[in-house]
Design an enzyme around this catalytic site. Structure first.
Site, PDB file in Angstrom:
ATOM      1  N   ASP A  11     -30.015  16.576  57.233  1.00  0.00           N
ATOM      2  CA  ASP A  11     -30.289  15.141  57.279  1.00  0.00           C
ATOM      3  C   ASP A  11     -31.157  14.834  58.497  1.00  0.00           C
ATOM      4  O   ASP A  11     -30.840  15.246  59.613  1.00  0.00           O
ATOM      5  CB  ASP A  11     -28.966  14.367  57.356  1.00  0.00           C
ATOM      6  CG  ASP A  11     -29.143  12.886  57.038  1.00  0.00           C
ATOM      7  OD1 ASP A  11     -30.280  12.480  56.745  1.00  0.00           O
ATOM      8  OD2 ASP A  11     -28.146  12.157  57.100  1.00  0.00           O
ATOM      9  N   ASP A 105     -34.469  11.328  53.006  1.00  0.00           N
ATOM     10  CA  ASP A 105     -34.327  12.035  54.276  1.00  0.00           C
ATOM     11  C   ASP A 105     -33.163  13.025  54.323  1.00  0.00           C
ATOM     12  O   ASP A 105     -32.765  13.457  55.411  1.00  0.00           O
ATOM     13  CB  ASP A 105     -34.174  11.028  55.424  1.00  0.00           C
ATOM     14  CG  ASP A 105     -32.945  10.147  55.272  1.00  0.00           C
ATOM     15  OD1 ASP A 105     -32.300  10.214  54.212  1.00  0.00           O
ATOM     16  OD2 ASP A 105     -32.630   9.390  56.214  1.00  0.00           O
ATOM     17  N   GLU A 106     -32.617  13.421  53.171  1.00  0.00           N
ATOM     18  CA  GLU A 106     -31.532  14.402  53.201  1.00  0.00           C
ATOM     19  C   GLU A 106     -31.603  15.358  52.021  1.00  0.00           C
ATOM     20  O   GLU A 106     -32.030  14.998  50.918  1.00  0.00           O
ATOM     21  CB  GLU A 106     -30.162  13.721  53.259  1.00  0.00           C
ATOM     22  CG  GLU A 106     -29.816  12.869  52.071  1.00  0.00           C
ATOM     23  CD  GLU A 106     -28.410  12.287  52.181  1.00  0.00           C
ATOM     24  OE1 GLU A 106     -27.530  12.923  52.770  1.00  0.00           O
ATOM     25  OE2 GLU A 106     -28.201  11.172  51.660  1.00  0.00           O
TER      26      GLU A 106
END
Length: 432
Positions: A11, A105-106
């Site tokens: 993350d 974003d992960e």
């Protein structure tokens, strides 16, 4: 067996803010906030310096200013964030056997079985360092036996950290944590559990399954399993080609540009509703046309992650303008949205006002209750019928019913479309 699983959760740390800091290093160490710069705006992302003041994502910008008057507010640039996200995904895709892009974003990575060749912790650490070196962006990861525990581990070692929790340590690691650290527990559920005196994961794990089901239904059973460190959900392979699309074939070939644009508008509106219903965002739009001579041509464009009508409608019209180079009749037109990921809109980053986004949400509620065609844009609705004097013929439901009965006798089946009477079929959005 779950204990043999090796799941990595990666993350980005304060992703949007980190991209801004990379662009302007002078902001490092300062309370920086992306979004929320207008009176009605909300915080999209904030630096860890800003979080010390109690600021968090989704907080009203006005509240954030009161908590930290010296905070630096940035409008943000979703184009840059999407580009960085694509580049990080490419780095991961080149180095791992199986991964899932959970959001912008992960990522989840399944390294099960790979520890016989090299240590998974060593591999994950090297991958993290590669991303930091090549992207100049901070990232954290957690390694454990399933997606839920790995995500909790990541959140606990942020910012810019890494940690492994093997199977024997899962329960001792989870027990002392607050129940709101469990993914899937929102404010309402947390409040309900707090009223019961359940504030620690250990306490939640001690509640009988039957009672959890009685209180929270299936969601309660899911939370009970997570409190015990149980999560059987697999890492879903990331496929760039995952998409939804729709196309229309005309009964009579046409070269009416305005009609084509109206049809594209209707298609995109339906597809964006489908995206938002599935909590998805798209990063690629494709328009297809087929000429009367059956020549088929397509044009696509990579775009920032979005599910907004206005942005995608404009893109669809632009692509159509580039595509339609021959003054020939068309027999088919279609739109496809691909490169889908899970996620929600970030208000203010797509040049869209909070009022406009609120309008989308209101229209979606109407469609969910009364059908996808209950709310449509005016440009895709047929003009009202007029009499010989040019006056609009008022709607008469009784007359409509009589005419409908006559029509039914004349023709048993009739294909209905809200775009134009000469469209013979409209395919519903399908996953591919």
């Amino acid at each position: 067996m779950q204990k043999d699983k090796q799941i990595i959760h990666m993350d980005q740390d304060a992703f949007f803010v980190s991209v801004e800091l990379r662009k302007n290093p002078k902001l490092i160490g300062k309370p920086v906030i992306v979004g929320g710069n207008s009176d009605r705006g909300v915080v999209t992302s904030c630096s860890y310096e800003a979080r010390k003041f109690g600021i968090h994502a989704a907080m009203p910008g006005r509240t954030a200013k009161l908590l930290c008057p010296e905070a630096i507010f940035l409008k943000g640039n979703i184009d840059e964030y999407s580009k960085a996200s694509h580049e990080i995904t490419e780095i991961i895709a080149q180095r791992v056997p199986l991964f899932e892009k959970a959001s912008i974003d992960e990522h989840y990575i399944d390294m099960t079985g790979m520890d016989r060749f090299f240590g998974c912790m060593k591999f994950a650490s090297e991958l993290r360092q590669t991303i930091i070196r090549e992207m100049k962006l901070p990232i954290s990861f957690g390694l454990s036996v399933n997606k839920t525990v790995a995500k909790v581990v990541t959140n606990e070692c942020k910012p810019n950290g890494e940690r492994e929790i093997p199977f024997p340590e899962v329960r001792p690691f989870l027990n002392p944590l607050s129940v709101h650290k469990i993914p899937g527990i929102g404010q309402v559920t947390y409040r309900k559990l707090s009223e019961m005196g359940v504030r620690k994961i250990e306490t939640l794990a001690e509640i009988p399954q039957e009672l959890m089901f009685k209180i929270l239904g299936e969601h309660g059973l899911s939370l009970w399993q997570k409190a015990h460190g149980i999560d059987l959900s697999p890492v879903v392979p990331y496929r760039e080609r995952k998409s939804i699309g729709t196309q229309t074939t005309f009964e009579n070939d046409s070269m009416d540009i305005n009609k084509m644009k109206a049809i594209l508008t209707g298609m995109v509106t339906n597809l964006t509703f489908e995206l938002r219903s599935q909590e998805k965002l798209t990063a690629c739009i494709t328009v297809t046309i087929r000429y009367a001579n059956f020549e088929t041509v397509t044009q696509q464009a990579r775009i920032p992650y979005t599910a907004l009508d206005s942005f995608l409608i404009t893109k669809a019209h632009d692509l159509f303008k580039k595509l339609y180079s021959k003054r020939m009749l068309l027999r088919l037109i279609g739109v496809k949205l691909s490169h889908l990921v899970s996620g929600f809109e970030q208000i203010g980053l797509y040049h869209t006002s909070e009022v406009e986004y609120g309008l989308y949400q209101a229209m979606d509620k109407v469609r969910q209750s009364y059908g996808v065609e209950s709310v449509v844009k005016a440009c895709i609705v047929n003009k009202p019928q007029k009499d010989d004097n040019g006056k609009v013929i008022k709607y008469n439901p009784r007359k409509k019913q009589v005419e409908g009965n006559k029509e039914e006798e004349r023709k048993k089946s009739r294909i209905r479309t809200f775009i134009n009477s000469d469209v013979s079929s409209v395919n519903k959005p399908t996953d591919s």
